[in-house]
Design a protein around this motif. Structure first.
Motif, PDB file in Angstrom:
ATOM      1  N   GLN A 183       0.811  -1.222   0.000  1.00  0.00           N
ATOM      2  CA  GLN A 183       0.000   0.000   0.000  1.00  0.00           C
ATOM      3  C   GLN A 183       0.844   1.272   0.000  1.00  0.00           C
ATOM      4  OE1 GLN A 183      -3.349  -0.291  -0.420  1.00  0.00           O
ATOM      5  NE2 GLN A 183      -2.829  -2.465  -0.590  1.00  0.00           N
ATOM      6  N   ASP A 184       2.045   1.213   0.546  1.00  0.00           N
ATOM      7  CA  ASP A 184       2.878   2.416   0.657  1.00  0.00           C
ATOM      8  C   ASP A 184       4.035   2.310  -0.336  1.00  0.00           C
ATOM      9  OD1 ASP A 184       4.004   4.765   1.487  1.00  0.00           O
ATOM     10  OD2 ASP A 184       5.024   3.879   3.209  1.00  0.00           O
ATOM     11  N   ASN A 185       3.915   3.026  -1.447  1.00  0.00           N
ATOM     12  CA  ASN A 185       4.920   2.948  -2.517  1.00  0.00           C
ATOM     13  C   ASN A 185       5.347   4.365  -2.899  1.00  0.00           C
ATOM     14  OD1 ASN A 185       4.555  -0.068  -3.118  1.00  0.00           O
ATOM     15  ND2 ASN A 185       2.475   0.723  -3.322  1.00  0.00           N
ATOM     16  N   PRO A 186       6.307   4.949  -2.169  1.00  0.00           N
ATOM     17  CA  PRO A 186       6.658   6.365  -2.373  1.00  0.00           C
ATOM     18  C   PRO A 186       7.428   6.652  -3.657  1.00  0.00           C
ATOM     19  CG  PRO A 186       8.101   5.368  -0.739  1.00  0.00           C
ATOM     20  CD  PRO A 186       7.078   4.336  -1.070  1.00  0.00           C
ATOM     21  N   ASN A 187       8.042   5.638  -4.263  1.00  0.00           N
ATOM     22  CA  ASN A 187       8.843   5.850  -5.475  1.00  0.00           C
ATOM     23  C   ASN A 187       7.983   5.561  -6.710  1.00  0.00           C
ATOM     24  OD1 ASN A 187      11.422   6.157  -3.904  1.00  0.00           O
ATOM     25  ND2 ASN A 187      10.927   4.043  -3.371  1.00  0.00           N
ATOM     26  N   GLU A 188       7.875   6.539  -7.608  1.00  0.00           N
ATOM     27  CA  GLU A 188       6.948   6.399  -8.737  1.00  0.00           C
ATOM     28  C   GLU A 188       7.628   6.763 -10.056  1.00  0.00           C
ATOM     29  OE1 GLU A 188       2.659   7.108  -7.977  1.00  0.00           O
ATOM     30  OE2 GLU A 188       2.884   8.642  -9.529  1.00  0.00           O
ATOM     31  N   LEU A 189       7.489   5.862 -11.024  1.00  0.00           N
ATOM     32  CA  LEU A 189       8.081   6.033 -12.352  1.00  0.00           C
ATOM     33  C   LEU A 189       6.963   6.057 -13.378  1.00  0.00           C
ATOM     34  CD1 LEU A 189      10.475   5.727 -14.489  1.00  0.00           C
ATOM     35  CD2 LEU A 189      10.116   3.278 -14.246  1.00  0.00           C
ATOM     36  N   SER A 211      13.212  -4.986  -2.707  1.00  0.00           N
ATOM     37  CA  SER A 211      12.842  -6.342  -2.290  1.00  0.00           C
ATOM     38  C   SER A 211      11.333  -6.559  -2.278  1.00  0.00           C
ATOM     39  CB  SER A 211      13.393  -6.630  -0.896  1.00  0.00           C
ATOM     40  OG  SER A 211      12.813  -5.748   0.049  1.00  0.00           O
ATOM     41  N   ARG A 212      10.566  -5.494  -2.501  1.00  0.00           N
ATOM     42  CA  ARG A 212       9.114  -5.612  -2.407  1.00  0.00           C
ATOM     43  C   ARG A 212       8.476  -5.537  -3.793  1.00  0.00           C
ATOM     44  NH1 ARG A 212       6.813  -1.547   1.805  1.00  0.00           N
ATOM     45  NH2 ARG A 212       4.991  -2.902   1.616  1.00  0.00           N
ATOM     46  N   PRO A 213       7.251  -6.067  -3.938  1.00  0.00           N
ATOM     47  CA  PRO A 213       6.618  -6.115  -5.264  1.00  0.00           C
ATOM     48  C   PRO A 213       6.491  -4.741  -5.911  1.00  0.00           C
ATOM     49  CG  PRO A 213       5.375  -7.426  -3.680  1.00  0.00           C
ATOM     50  CD  PRO A 213       6.403  -6.689  -2.893  1.00  0.00           C
ATOM     51  N   CYS A 214       6.573  -4.744  -7.235  1.00  0.00           N
ATOM     52  CA  CYS A 214       6.396  -3.526  -8.035  1.00  0.00           C
ATOM     53  C   CYS A 214       4.976  -3.537  -8.601  1.00  0.00           C
ATOM     54  CB  CYS A 214       7.418  -3.503  -9.166  1.00  0.00           C
ATOM     55  SG  CYS A 214       7.090  -2.269 -10.444  1.00  0.00           S
ATOM     56  N   LEU A 215       4.267  -2.423  -8.425  1.00  0.00           N
ATOM     57  CA  LEU A 215       2.932  -2.284  -8.997  1.00  0.00           C
ATOM     58  C   LEU A 215       3.035  -1.563 -10.326  1.00  0.00           C
ATOM     59  CD1 LEU A 215       0.813  -1.205  -5.888  1.00  0.00           C
ATOM     60  CD2 LEU A 215       1.436  -3.494  -6.655  1.00  0.00           C
ATOM     61  N   LEU A 232       4.906   2.840 -12.683  1.00  0.00           N
ATOM     62  CA  LEU A 232       5.494   1.807 -11.833  1.00  0.00           C
ATOM     63  C   LEU A 232       5.631   2.378 -10.432  1.00  0.00           C
ATOM     64  CD1 LEU A 232       6.299   0.895 -14.761  1.00  0.00           C
ATOM     65  CD2 LEU A 232       8.303  -0.190 -13.733  1.00  0.00           C
ATOM     66  N   GLN A 233       4.991   1.735  -9.456  1.00  0.00           N
ATOM     67  CA  GLN A 233       5.051   2.187  -8.067  1.00  0.00           C
ATOM     68  C   GLN A 233       5.917   1.218  -7.275  1.00  0.00           C
ATOM     69  OE1 GLN A 233       0.991   2.524  -6.746  1.00  0.00           O
ATOM     70  NE2 GLN A 233       0.614   4.386  -7.934  1.00  0.00           N
ATOM     71  N   LEU A 234       6.921   1.758  -6.571  1.00  0.00           N
ATOM     72  CA  LEU A 234       7.920   0.933  -5.892  1.00  0.00           C
ATOM     73  C   LEU A 234       8.080   1.377  -4.444  1.00  0.00           C
ATOM     74  CD1 LEU A 234      10.332   1.506  -8.819  1.00  0.00           C
ATOM     75  CD2 LEU A 234       9.552  -0.784  -8.271  1.00  0.00           C
ATOM     76  N   ALA A 235       8.299   0.389  -3.567  1.00  0.00           N
ATOM     77  CA  ALA A 235       8.633   0.692  -2.175  1.00  0.00           C
ATOM     78  C   ALA A 235      10.144   0.578  -1.990  1.00  0.00           C
ATOM     79  CB  ALA A 235       7.894  -0.250  -1.238  1.00  0.00           C
ATOM     80  N   ASP A 236      10.690  -0.605  -2.262  1.00  0.00           N
ATOM     81  CA  ASP A 236      12.138  -0.824  -2.209  1.00  0.00           C
ATOM     82  C   ASP A 236      12.465  -2.020  -3.095  1.00  0.00           C
ATOM     83  OD1 ASP A 236      12.170  -3.360  -0.619  1.00  0.00           O
ATOM     84  OD2 ASP A 236      11.324  -2.086   0.945  1.00  0.00           O
TER      85      ASP A 236
END
Length: 374
Positions: A252-258, A347-351, A341-345
């Motif tokens: 739910q928390d994905n601060p990095n966005e491409l 090691s965690r899934p990419c949305l 593309l929404q990313l947390a880090d």
């Protein structure tokens, strides 16, 4: 019994129904189509014992009525090379002979006894009713099929999950490494219910559904589903079992966005993928403000590739790895020009979300990253 119909109409319907029939069947009669002629209508049925598909064609002329079965290869071979023209089938149900009369010739072959064909099991009263727009269902199945699994240990993952709740209808598929979730907020129910549609009937629907405003009516219980669309009826056995909680794996928390052009990203991936390790197929992405670097290497063969793309990226500098073919497959099953593309880090899934979504719909795809050896 004698009846006349369009050759192209017959060929088109038989081609669709032939996909139901297995190459090897437990009952020899299941190698056949069942033909039933009543009230100026031809009904054709194909079955593999777990899936049954039926279609109807209006007849131009009819004399007499009855039922017969005919080998699927024989009748398909007879009509597939014919140009559009009236076809007359003259059938003797006592002698089990068929004459197919066309403009410049005639085919003769044998029929089978229709009484040997398994009877159709009707859906019981009290089955749950679900009505969906044909175009929407077609799009959801097209987007989802690639993400279904082929597992023996968890057969529930081998189909498409329909999850009807008070908020929305979610159509979900996952193989544990990638996930697709289509949500439609117009379709909902105060009585939550769900079913898992196996891959074969889902594929039949993908190849048959028309993308128009017509409705698809689904009636289902715990074991079976009956799906009506146009002149077609599909009966299938459902996958029994409890589908995993798919929402729990979506971060739910994905601060990095491409944000990037989908086709540009696919093109870059295809150019660097041939130089990745054949065993891992790992593609590395380096992300920083305003740019992305995609690279791959195969240490064993001393090959590598690197490409830089200008993009919109907001977030921390990051290196993340993906299995190249899986990422391309996800991107190919989206339609929008740009994707987010929404990313947390790492090691965690990419949305992966389309930048432009249909009204009242929410499309989300997820892909698990691969560990990088830094």
């Amino acid at each position: 019994m004698r009846f006349t119909l369009s050759s192209s109409a017959l060929n088109g319907r038989l081609s669709i129904l032939s996909r139901v029939i297995n190459s090897k069947n437990s009952l020899p009669i299941l190698d056949c189509f069942l033909f039933e002629v009543y009230n100026q209508t031809l009904t054709i049925t194909a079955s593999d014992s777990e899936n049954v598909m039926r279609t109807t064609i209006a007849l131009d002329e009819q004399e007499g009525e009855g039922r017969f079965a005919v080998n699927n290869h024989t009748i398909l071979d007879a009509v597939k090379e014919l140009p559009e023209q009236p076809l007359t089938l003259d059938v003797d149900t006592n002698a089990f002979t068929i004459k197919v009369i066309y403009q410049n010739g005639i085919y003769n072959f044998t029929a089978q006894d229709a009484n040997e064909y398994p009877t159709l099991q009707e859906m019981p009263e009290g089955a749950t009713l679900l009505t969906l727009p044909s175009a929407m269902l077609s799009d959801c199945i097209n987007r989802s099929l690639f993400a279904t699994a082929t597992e023996e240990l968890r057969p529930v993952m081998n189909g498409i999950y329909f999850d009807l709740t008070a908020d929305a209808l979610a159509i979900v598929a996952s193989d544990g490494h990638k996930l697709v979730r289509n949500r439609n907020y117009k379709i909902k129910s105060e009585n939550p219910t769900s079913f898992i549609l196996p891959k074969k009937p889902a594929t039949l629907l993908k190849n048959t559904l028309v993308k128009d405003e017509s409705d698809v009516v689904i009636r289902f219980d715990e074991r079976n589903a009956e799906i009506k669309f146009g002149d077609n009826l599909l009966l299938c056995r459902l996958i029994e079992g409890r589908y995993p909680n798919y929402n729990s794996v979506i971060p739910q928390d994905n601060p990095n966005e491409l944000t990037i052009d989908r086709k540009v990203l696919i093109g870059a991936l295809r150019r660097v993928m041939p130089f990745a390790s054949e065993s891992s197929q790992l593609v590395r992405m380096h992300l920083e403000m305003g740019r992305m670097e995609i690279s791959s290497e195969d240490i064993d063969f001393s090959t590598s590739a690197k490409e830089e793309i200008v993009c919109e990226y907001q977030g921390n500098k990051m290196d993340i790895g993906f299995k190249g073919p899986s990422l391309v497959e996800v991107l190919n099953n989206l339609q929008s020009e740009e994707v987010v593309l929404q990313l947390a880090d790492p090691s965690r899934p990419c949305l992966i979300i389309p930048d432009d979504e249909p009204d009242n719909e929410d499309i989300l795809m997820l892909i698990m990253p691969m560990l990088l050896n830094d």
